[in-house]
Design a protein around this motif. Structure first.
Motif, PDB file in Angstrom:
ATOM      1  N   VAL A 230      46.863  33.475  36.815  1.00 63.98           N
ATOM      2  CA  VAL A 230      45.732  33.155  37.692  1.00 63.98           C
ATOM      3  C   VAL A 230      44.502  32.912  36.834  1.00 63.98           C
ATOM      4  O   VAL A 230      44.452  33.309  35.664  1.00 63.98           O
ATOM      5  N   ASP A 231      43.490  32.233  37.406  1.00 61.96           N
ATOM      6  CA  ASP A 231      42.239  32.090  36.656  1.00 61.96           C
ATOM      7  C   ASP A 231      41.411  33.360  36.838  1.00 61.96           C
ATOM      8  O   ASP A 231      41.709  34.215  37.686  1.00 61.96           O
ATOM      9  N   LEU A 232      40.365  33.487  36.031  1.00 67.54           N
ATOM     10  CA  LEU A 232      39.564  34.715  36.041  1.00 67.54           C
ATOM     11  C   LEU A 232      38.898  34.956  37.392  1.00 67.54           C
ATOM     12  O   LEU A 232      38.814  36.103  37.850  1.00 67.54           O
ATOM     13  N   THR A 233      38.450  33.898  38.028  1.00 68.13           N
ATOM     14  CA  THR A 233      37.813  34.062  39.335  1.00 68.13           C
ATOM     15  C   THR A 233      38.792  34.663  40.333  1.00 68.13           C
ATOM     16  O   THR A 233      38.453  35.585  41.089  1.00 68.13           O
ATOM     17  N   THR A 234      40.029  34.186  40.309  1.00 66.27           N
ATOM     18  CA  THR A 234      41.057  34.726  41.206  1.00 66.27           C
ATOM     19  C   THR A 234      41.409  36.152  40.827  1.00 66.27           C
ATOM     20  O   THR A 234      41.626  37.005  41.702  1.00 66.27           O
ATOM     21  N   ALA A 235      41.457  36.430  39.523  1.00 65.73           N
ATOM     22  CA  ALA A 235      41.764  37.783  39.059  1.00 65.73           C
ATOM     23  C   ALA A 235      40.736  38.781  39.577  1.00 65.73           C
ATOM     24  O   ALA A 235      41.075  39.879  40.033  1.00 65.73           O
ATOM     25  N   VAL A 236      39.470  38.394  39.546  1.00 68.47           N
ATOM     26  CA  VAL A 236      38.405  39.270  40.048  1.00 68.47           C
ATOM     27  C   VAL A 236      38.588  39.527  41.541  1.00 68.47           C
ATOM     28  O   VAL A 236      38.498  40.671  42.011  1.00 68.47           O
ATOM     29  N   GLN A 237      38.862  38.474  42.302  1.00 64.14           N
ATOM     30  CA  GLN A 237      39.031  38.628  43.748  1.00 64.14           C
ATOM     31  C   GLN A 237      40.238  39.505  44.080  1.00 64.14           C
ATOM     32  O   GLN A 237      40.199  40.335  44.989  1.00 64.14           O
ATOM     33  N   LYS A 238      41.324  39.322  43.337  1.00 68.54           N
ATOM     34  CA  LYS A 238      42.521  40.134  43.560  1.00 68.54           C
ATOM     35  C   LYS A 238      42.237  41.609  43.284  1.00 68.54           C
ATOM     36  O   LYS A 238      42.666  42.492  44.033  1.00 68.54           O
ATOM     37  N   MET A 239      41.495  41.891  42.213  1.00 68.19           N
ATOM     38  CA  MET A 239      41.218  43.284  41.877  1.00 68.19           C
ATOM     39  C   MET A 239      40.218  43.907  42.847  1.00 68.19           C
ATOM     40  O   MET A 239      40.317  45.098  43.162  1.00 68.19           O
ATOM     41  N   LYS A 240      39.269  43.126  43.340  1.00 66.11           N
ATOM     42  CA  LYS A 240      38.373  43.650  44.376  1.00 66.11           C
ATOM     43  C   LYS A 240      39.177  44.092  45.592  1.00 66.11           C
ATOM     44  O   LYS A 240      38.957  45.172  46.153  1.00 66.11           O
ATOM     45  N   SER A 241      40.110  43.247  46.006  1.00 63.23           N
ATOM     46  CA  SER A 241      40.941  43.575  47.161  1.00 63.23           C
ATOM     47  C   SER A 241      41.826  44.783  46.886  1.00 63.23           C
ATOM     48  O   SER A 241      41.961  45.681  47.721  1.00 63.23           O
ATOM     49  N   HIS A 242      42.420  44.820  45.702  1.00 61.09           N
ATOM     50  CA  HIS A 242      43.341  45.904  45.335  1.00 61.09           C
ATOM     51  C   HIS A 242      42.625  47.245  45.272  1.00 61.09           C
ATOM     52  O   HIS A 242      43.168  48.278  45.715  1.00 61.09           O
ATOM     53  N   LEU A 243      41.406  47.238  44.740  1.00 63.78           N
ATOM     54  CA  LEU A 243      40.649  48.481  44.559  1.00 63.78           C
ATOM     55  C   LEU A 243      39.767  48.810  45.755  1.00 63.78           C
ATOM     56  O   LEU A 243      39.178  49.896  45.809  1.00 63.78           O
ATOM     57  N   GLY A 244      39.658  47.881  46.690  1.00 64.70           N
ATOM     58  CA  GLY A 244      38.817  48.114  47.856  1.00 64.70           C
ATOM     59  C   GLY A 244      37.340  48.135  47.530  1.00 64.70           C
ATOM     60  O   GLY A 244      36.584  48.932  48.081  1.00 64.70           O
ATOM     61  N   LEU A 245      36.908  47.246  46.630  1.00 67.69           N
ATOM     62  CA  LEU A 245      35.524  47.213  46.175  1.00 67.69           C
ATOM     63  C   LEU A 245      34.868  45.873  46.494  1.00 67.69           C
ATOM     64  O   LEU A 245      35.539  44.831  46.513  1.00 67.69           O
ATOM     65  N   ASN A 246      33.575  45.909  46.702  1.00 65.57           N
ATOM     66  CA  ASN A 246      32.818  44.676  46.924  1.00 65.57           C
ATOM     67  C   ASN A 246      32.318  44.072  45.624  1.00 65.57           C
ATOM     68  O   ASN A 246      32.015  42.872  45.570  1.00 65.57           O
ATOM     69  N   HIS A 247      32.221  44.904  44.582  1.00 64.44           N
ATOM     70  CA  HIS A 247      31.681  44.422  43.315  1.00 64.44           C
ATOM     71  C   HIS A 247      32.489  44.973  42.140  1.00 64.44           C
ATOM     72  O   HIS A 247      32.966  46.114  42.173  1.00 64.44           O
ATOM     73  N   LEU A 248      32.618  44.146  41.111  1.00 62.60           N
ATOM     74  CA  LEU A 248      33.186  44.545  39.830  1.00 62.60           C
ATOM     75  C   LEU A 248      32.268  44.008  38.739  1.00 62.60           C
ATOM     76  O   LEU A 248      31.473  43.095  38.974  1.00 62.60           O
ATOM     77  N   ARG A 249      32.394  44.541  37.543  1.00 66.67           N
ATOM     78  CA  ARG A 249      31.659  43.986  36.403  1.00 66.67           C
ATOM     79  C   ARG A 249      32.618  43.177  35.543  1.00 66.67           C
ATOM     80  O   ARG A 249      33.722  43.628  35.237  1.00 66.67           O
ATOM     81  N   LEU A 250      32.175  41.970  35.164  1.00 59.74           N
ATOM     82  CA  LEU A 250      33.023  41.061  34.395  1.00 59.74           C
ATOM     83  C   LEU A 250      32.309  40.644  33.119  1.00 59.74           C
ATOM     84  O   LEU A 250      31.145  40.230  33.158  1.00 59.74           O
TER      85      LEU A 250
END
Length: 347
Positions: A230-250
């Motif tokens: 996956v691209d990085l943008t998709t990776a961020v969205q997947k991890m937000k969903s997986h962790l139940g978070l609205n924000h991550l740091r990249l």
């Protein structure tokens, strides 16, 4: 269930032997009065808010992923918040158990759950866990005849302390008998002292350190070669969903963009820099890394996703609740704390 029975189930799901040597895992608070376990509360951290929740639901056992008691305590007073929690638990008759790094290391544990956030892949362990073999030393020596063999064997048996004798047949080119003995570290000195009393064994003695066998699938950290990159943008969205978070740091790796493809990801729940350091991957996922640790990763072209420490672990509680509940009687209730949360939030 009896507390002892619940602890046996917890140990089956993730043996405490998998925990790191520096960790403080297992039963940390044991009530003096007998109490049948009817309600179990799972939490990532045992805070005062979580303790209030435990008391409100009449909890019998708190399973706190992070050990609330970690360093040695010389006194129990109200001044320190962790000591206050221990006192409250004792007074309320609530047992406290912590699995911590045994959950991290276990196959199907926290790190396998975390790496699964980006989808299926070929997963391997970064820091392989090793079996705790009781016999770690191998002694090889020669004896002249059966009489000397019997004498040495009886003396070695008298040493006790986990010594196991294993014999091979006589060498075809010699009248001597080749002997192999495996023993524990604690029995090594007494076994060697015994052999040095005999002429032939003392002259032919060799000592080999036996390596512990790897426990496949168990260990700290995970590396996944994704079945579907996956691209990085998709990776961020997947991890937000997986962790139940609205924000991550990249942090973007050198030369990388949000459209860069992630084919290989390395993860370590919690504070993962020591495990992830030097690992070749397109992306690191962990809870926290220091500023300079992030800079080191980025300079090597590896992007980094940080969720804050406990946010990389907390979601596993819901997975574990299901695994635990099916192994307990129907009249035992397993709850996930509603008061437990990471102390940091984006504002």
């Amino acid at each position: 269930m009896e507390l002892k029975e619940v602890l046996e189930v917890l140990e089956q799901l993730a043996p405490l032997s998998l925990a790191e040597s520096w960790d403080n895992v297992g039963l940390l608070v044991e009530p003096s009065k007998h109490r049948v376990i009817k309600t179990i509360l799972l939490t990532n951290d045992l805070t005062e808010a979580v303790m209030e929740e435990a008391e409100a639901v009449n909890c019998d056992l708190v399973v706190s992923y992070h050990p609330p008691l970690f360093r040695p305590i010389k006194r129990l007073i109200q001044k320190d918040w962790k000591q206050r929690l221990a006192i409250r638990a004792v007074e309320a008759g609530i047992a406290i158990f912590s699995p911590h790094t045994s959950w991290d290391s276990a196959k199907g544990g926290v790190n396998d759950w975390l790496v699964g956030g980006l989808g299926r892949g070929q997963v391997s362990v970064l820091n392989q866990a090793l079996g705790g073999a009781s016999h770690c030393q191998k002694l090889e020596f020669m004896v002249r005849n059966a009489e000397e063999l019997n004498s040495v064997v009886e003396e070695l048996k008298a040493c006790g302390d986990g010594t196991t004798l294993q014999f091979t047949s006589s060498r075809p080119d010699s009248s001597c008998v080749h002997v192999s003995v495996t023993c524990s570290d604690s029995a090594l000195t007494s076994s060697v002292q015994t052999l040095l009393k005999h002429s032939t064994p003392s002259q032919s003695l060799s000592i080999l350190k036996l390596e512990k066998p790897p426990l496949m699938g168990h260990g700290q950290g995970r590396l996944s070669v994704l079945d579907h990159p996956v691209d990085l943008t998709t990776a961020v969205q997947k991890m937000k969903s997986h962790l139940g978070l609205n924000h991550l740091r990249l942090a973007l790796g050198a030369g990388k963009t949000p459209e860069s493809i992630v084919s290989c990801v390395a993860v370590c729940a919690g504070s993962g820099a020591s495990v992830l350091s030097g690992v070749k991957a397109d992306l690191y996922i962990t809870g926290e890394m220091s500023h300079h640790e992030v800079l080191d990763a980025v300079a090597k072209g590896t992007s980094v996703i940080l969720s804050d420490h406990s946010n990389s672990e907390r979601g596993f509680l819901f997975v574990f609740r299901e695994r635990l509940a099916v192994r307990l009687p129907d009249d035992v209730t397993v709850l996930v704390s509603k008061a437990d949360r990471d102390p940091l939030e984006v504002v």
